[in-house]
Enzyme design. Structure first.
Site, mmCIF file in Angstrom:
data_model
loop_
_atom_site.group_PDB
_atom_site.id
_atom_site.type_symbol
_atom_site.label_atom_id
_atom_site.label_comp_id
_atom_site.label_asym_id
_atom_site.label_seq_id
_atom_site.Cartn_x
_atom_site.Cartn_y
_atom_site.Cartn_z
ATOM 1 N N LYS A 97 33.859 50.426 46.407
ATOM 2 C CA LYS A 97 33.269 48.646 46.145
ATOM 3 C C LYS A 97 32.335 48.830 46.630
ATOM 4 O O LYS A 97 33.198 48.742 47.952
ATOM 5 C CB LYS A 97 34.268 48.271 45.628
ATOM 6 C CG LYS A 97 34.232 46.971 45.226
ATOM 7 C CD LYS A 97 33.700 46.348 43.610
ATOM 8 C CE LYS A 97 33.292 45.114 43.036
ATOM 9 N NZ LYS A 97 35.210 44.455 43.373
ATOM 10 N N THR A 136 28.196 39.536 48.770
ATOM 11 C CA THR A 136 27.218 38.440 48.228
ATOM 12 C C THR A 136 27.184 37.265 48.759
ATOM 13 O O THR A 136 26.613 35.882 48.363
ATOM 14 C CB THR A 136 26.906 38.875 46.734
ATOM 15 O OG1 THR A 136 27.524 40.734 46.779
ATOM 16 C CG2 THR A 136 26.070 38.255 46.020
ATOM 17 N N ALA A 137 28.094 36.754 48.475
ATOM 18 C CA ALA A 137 28.115 34.934 48.584
ATOM 19 C C ALA A 137 27.538 34.607 49.930
ATOM 20 O O ALA A 137 26.952 33.467 48.922
ATOM 21 C CB ALA A 137 30.125 34.581 48.804
ATOM 22 N N SER A 162 30.000 45.032 47.998
ATOM 23 C CA SER A 162 29.267 43.454 47.438
ATOM 24 C C SER A 162 27.596 44.175 47.905
ATOM 25 O O SER A 162 27.279 44.694 48.209
ATOM 26 C CB SER A 162 29.180 42.809 49.071
ATOM 27 O OG SER A 162 30.472 42.122 49.872
ATOM 28 N N HIS A 166 36.912 35.577 45.365
ATOM 29 C CA HIS A 166 38.378 35.942 45.220
ATOM 30 C C HIS A 166 38.937 34.640 44.394
ATOM 31 O O HIS A 166 37.966 33.690 43.610
ATOM 32 C CB HIS A 166 38.838 36.858 45.604
ATOM 33 C CG HIS A 166 38.065 37.675 46.384
ATOM 34 N ND1 HIS A 166 36.717 38.209 45.614
ATOM 35 C CD2 HIS A 166 37.545 38.314 47.858
ATOM 36 C CE1 HIS A 166 36.450 39.648 46.003
ATOM 37 N NE2 HIS A 166 36.804 39.676 47.554
#
Length: 275
Positions: free
Chosen positions: A56, A110-111, A58, A149
């Site tokens: 996983k 990504t935030a 970003s 999240h």
């Protein structure tokens, strides 16, 4: 049988997605997995050192790693109404984010990329694990927090208020779903393995959807937020049609994100296909 290193986060959506795969609830004869559960920023760093076969990631981090990794079409986190939030303590009615000390969950999340696209002038940031951000803002260590999240479901319990929804901003500005994270695989692994892995992830998701109670012990074991209602909201929000396949809209969203970031000099340019 080849063993592949597989990284994903302890967040409920990831443990839900990968439960059946790593617990051999679906047939996988071609390879086995050595799974590693870490927060997404740690996974970003591990991938940047080329330490994981499949992980996983970003999308912000993936933008820097496209030479060595390719994107899989399943298992990702995209959607609508699921973007990062900026929160402050109650009572702040107007706030200039450029003047505030903002806690962020990682430089490669990504935030943070979305926050920089929203306002490139925001510079005063403090990196910390995502689950520590709300307490940091509550105690006044930082002025604002960029939360991701399951924090989007619990920030009000810390006496915090939302002042910016970067997901809403992205959707209103672009019309695309929000591309948060995806599953990537080393490019040096063979292409047929990528197709096989995409299908096995889909099977793993479908198994969990058909047997929703079965993964719960595994999910609760790793979740930071232990309330069952919160983990259920988290899974319902982040495990969706885009998790099964990125689809045309998801692909367009990812390419648009990368193009915007490239044009603003936030990520390196890349001339080849992301898949």
């Amino acid at each position: 049988m080849k063993t592949l290193s597989l990284g994903y986060s302890p967040c409920p959506n990831d443990t839900f997605i990968f439960y059946a795969l790593v617990h051999k609830k679906i047939p996988v004869e071609e390879f086995s997995f050595a799974e590693r559960l870490e927060d997404v920023e740690t996974l970003n760093r591990l991938a940047s050192h080329n330490e994981l076969d499949i992980t996983k990631i970003s999308f912000h981090a993936f933008a820097h790693l496209r030479d060595n990794y390719a994107l899989l079409r399943s298992g990702g986190a995209l959607g609508k109404g699921c973007g990062p939030l900026v929160v402050t303590r109650q009572g702040f009615t107007a706030i200039d984010l450029r003047r505030q000390r903002i806690a962020i969950p990682g430089n490669l999340t990504t935030a943070f990329l979305l926050l920089r696209l929203y306002d490139p002038g925001i510079q005063n940031v403090v990196v910390m694990p995502f689950h520590q951000i709300m307490e940091s803002v509550q105690q006044g260590v930082t002025d604002a927090g960029l939360i991701i999240h399951e924090s989007r479901f619990t920030y009000q319990n810390f006496g915090l208020q939302k002042i910016l929804d970067l997901g809403d901003w992205w959707e209103q500005s672009t019309g695309y779903p929000i591309p948060l994270g995806g599953i990537i695989m080393r490019r040096r692994l063979y292409k047929e393995l990528a197709y096989l892995m995409e299908e096995k992830i889909r099977q793993s998701i479908r198994y969990a959807q058909m047997h929703p109670e079965e993964p719960q012990t595994y999910i609760r074991k790793h979740a930071v937020e232990m309330e069952e209602s919160v983990t259920r909201q988290h899974i319902d929000l982040y495990v969706n049609e885009y998790s099964l396949d990125i689809g045309t809209a998801g692909e367009q969203a990812i390419r648009f994100l990368f193009t915007e970031a490239e044009n603003k000099g936030l990520v390196p340019r890349f001339r080849h296909d992301i898949f």
